[in-house]
Design a protein around this motif. Structure first.
Motif, short mmCIF file in Angstrom:
data_model
loop_
_atom_site.label_atom_id
_atom_site.label_comp_id
_atom_site.label_asym_id
_atom_site.label_seq_id
_atom_site.Cartn_x
_atom_site.Cartn_y
_atom_site.Cartn_z
N GLN A 121 0.42 8.40 -16.73
CA GLN A 121 1.26 7.22 -16.49
C GLN A 121 1.43 6.95 -15.00
O GLN A 121 1.48 5.79 -14.58
CB GLN A 121 2.63 7.42 -17.16
N THR A 122 1.51 8.03 -14.22
CA THR A 122 1.60 7.87 -12.77
C THR A 122 0.32 7.23 -12.23
O THR A 122 0.36 6.34 -11.37
CB THR A 122 1.82 9.23 -12.09
N LEU A 123 -0.82 7.70 -12.73
CA LEU A 123 -2.09 7.13 -12.33
C LEU A 123 -2.17 5.65 -12.66
O LEU A 123 -2.58 4.82 -11.85
CB LEU A 123 -3.25 7.87 -13.02
N LYS A 124 -1.75 5.31 -13.88
CA LYS A 124 -1.81 3.93 -14.33
C LYS A 124 -0.92 3.04 -13.47
O LYS A 124 -1.34 1.95 -13.05
CB LYS A 124 -1.39 3.84 -15.79
N LYS A 125 0.29 3.49 -13.21
CA LYS A 125 1.24 2.71 -12.42
C LYS A 125 0.71 2.51 -11.00
O LYS A 125 0.76 1.40 -10.44
CB LYS A 125 2.60 3.43 -12.39
N SER A 126 0.20 3.59 -10.40
CA SER A 126 -0.32 3.51 -9.04
C SER A 126 -1.53 2.59 -8.98
O SER A 126 -1.68 1.79 -8.04
CB SER A 126 -0.69 4.90 -8.54
N GLU A 127 -2.41 2.71 -9.97
CA GLU A 127 -3.59 1.85 -10.01
C GLU A 127 -3.20 0.38 -10.10
O GLU A 127 -3.79 -0.49 -9.44
CB GLU A 127 -4.47 2.24 -11.20
N GLU A 128 -2.19 0.09 -10.90
CA GLU A 128 -1.71 -1.29 -11.04
C GLU A 128 -1.17 -1.82 -9.71
O GLU A 128 -1.40 -2.98 -9.35
CB GLU A 128 -0.62 -1.36 -12.12
N LEU A 129 -0.46 -0.96 -8.99
CA LEU A 129 0.11 -1.37 -7.71
C LEU A 129 -0.99 -1.61 -6.66
O LEU A 129 -0.91 -2.57 -5.88
CB LEU A 129 1.09 -0.31 -7.20
N PHE A 130 -2.00 -0.75 -6.65
CA PHE A 130 -3.11 -0.95 -5.72
C PHE A 130 -3.88 -2.22 -6.06
O PHE A 130 -4.30 -2.97 -5.16
CB PHE A 130 -4.05 0.25 -5.74
N GLN A 131 -4.06 -2.47 -7.35
CA GLN A 131 -4.77 -3.68 -7.76
C GLN A 131 -3.95 -4.93 -7.41
O GLN A 131 -4.49 -5.96 -7.00
CB GLN A 131 -5.05 -3.64 -9.26
N LYS A 132 -2.64 -4.83 -7.58
CA LYS A 132 -1.75 -5.94 -7.22
C LYS A 132 -1.85 -6.24 -5.72
O LYS A 132 -1.84 -7.40 -5.31
CB LYS A 132 -0.31 -5.59 -7.59
N TYR A 158 0.83 -1.20 0.00
CA TYR A 158 0.00 0.00 0.00
C TYR A 158 0.87 1.25 0.00
O TYR A 158 0.61 2.21 -0.74
CB TYR A 158 -0.92 0.00 1.22
N ASN A 159 1.90 1.25 0.84
CA ASN A 159 2.80 2.40 0.93
C ASN A 159 3.47 2.68 -0.41
O ASN A 159 3.61 3.84 -0.83
CB ASN A 159 3.86 2.17 2.00
N ALA A 160 3.88 1.62 -1.10
CA ALA A 160 4.55 1.78 -2.40
C ALA A 160 3.59 2.36 -3.43
O ALA A 160 3.95 3.26 -4.20
CB ALA A 160 5.09 0.43 -2.87
N ALA A 161 2.35 1.86 -3.43
CA ALA A 161 1.35 2.36 -4.38
C ALA A 161 0.99 3.81 -4.08
O ALA A 161 0.86 4.64 -5.00
CB ALA A 161 0.10 1.49 -4.32
N TYR A 162 0.84 4.13 -2.80
CA TYR A 162 0.47 5.50 -2.42
C TYR A 162 1.60 6.48 -2.72
O TYR A 162 1.35 7.60 -3.17
CB TYR A 162 0.11 5.53 -0.94
N TYR A 163 2.83 6.06 -2.49
CA TYR A 163 3.98 6.91 -2.79
C TYR A 163 4.05 7.21 -4.28
O TYR A 163 4.32 8.35 -4.69
CB TYR A 163 5.27 6.24 -2.33
N THR A 164 3.78 6.20 -5.09
CA THR A 164 3.77 6.38 -6.54
C THR A 164 2.72 7.40 -6.96
O THR A 164 2.96 8.23 -7.83
CB THR A 164 3.49 5.04 -7.25
N LEU A 165 1.56 7.34 -6.29
CA LEU A 165 0.46 8.25 -6.61
C LEU A 165 0.78 9.68 -6.23
O LEU A 165 0.41 10.62 -6.93
CB LEU A 165 -0.82 7.79 -5.91
N THR A 166 1.48 9.89 -5.12
CA THR A 166 1.68 11.23 -4.58
C THR A 166 3.04 11.84 -4.88
O THR A 166 3.28 13.00 -4.52
CB THR A 166 1.48 11.22 -3.05
#
Length: 226
Positions: A86-97, A68-76
């Motif tokens: 692209q940031t949105l897409k990457k973060s969304e993928e991490l949250f889904q993972k 979660y921390n990794a996905a949130y950091y990517t988003l912010t």
């Protein structure tokens, strides 16, 4: 009057009773030894299983939180008026993972509104609404999470152009007099009424706001709109 001394016969009788009870207890234990063994083994299995589940869930929760921390950091990590696609897409993928791999963790549940928010930013309002509703079901009973989710749903409906659904969602919050987010809901509802050309209803909500929340930091804003 002197206390009558117990006779030897009476003393032996007490000892016999004690021995009889002891023998009965031993005989009962021996007769049910196999049952006691089964109970002991069952308890041991339950204890071992509990410990195993406890440590497994602790491990899952830790891994889920890290994900979660990794996905949130990517988003912010990139802030601005518009989030980078692209940031949105990457973060969304991490949250889904996170949800796919650590779905049993506590953090996995909180990933859902984050994905919903990104759908909202991408203007995929129907998908965002579906995700927020799913999260609403998951947090049923938690007033704060429910209220925040309904505010998010109202924003989705408004952005989609469904003002009636947005106003209905906010009115639900207004029915809860002790709701900590009632002030925000009232101001949003008054604004939506005004957008929908329902000026009378808008002023009614604002008048109630001024009367009920005289110390609110939003009071000057409410008065300005009356």
């Amino acid at each position: 009057m002197a206390k009558k001394k117990k006779t030897r016969k009476e003393l032996l009788k007490k000892e016999d009773e004690f021995l009889t009870v002891s023998v009965r207890a031993i005989n009962y234990f021996n007769a049910h030894l196999n049952q006691f063994k089964i109970i002991g083994v069952a308890l041991a299995v339950i204890i071992v299983a509990y410990i195993a589940v406890h440590f497994y869930m602790r491990s899952i929760n830790k891994k889920g939180q890290n994900a979660y921390n990794a996905a949130y950091y990517t988003l912010t990590q990139k802030t601005g008026p518009d989030l980078d696609p692209q940031t949105l897409k990457k973060s969304e993928e991490l949250f889904q993972k996170l949800r796919d791999e650590y779905g049993m963790s506590k953090a996995a549940r909180l990933a859902l509104p984050q994905i919903a928010f990104m759908k909202f930013v991408e203007k995929k309002y129907d998908e965002a609404i579906a995700l927020y509703r799913e999260f609403l079901d998951e947090v049923s009973g938690n007033t704060e999470y429910e209220s925040l989710t309904r505010l998010a749903l109202a924003a989705c409906y408004e952005a989609k152009g469904d003002l009636n659904a947005a106003m209905e969602t906010l009115n639900f919050l207004l029915k809860q007099q002790d709701n900590p987010f009632r002030e925000s809901a009232m101001l949003s509802l008054a604004r939506l009424y005004r957008l929908d050309n329902k000026d009378t209803k808008s002023k009614e909500v604002l008048k109630e706001f001024v009367e009920k929340y005289p110390t609110s930091p939003f009071l000057p804003m409410a008065r300005a709109r009356l």
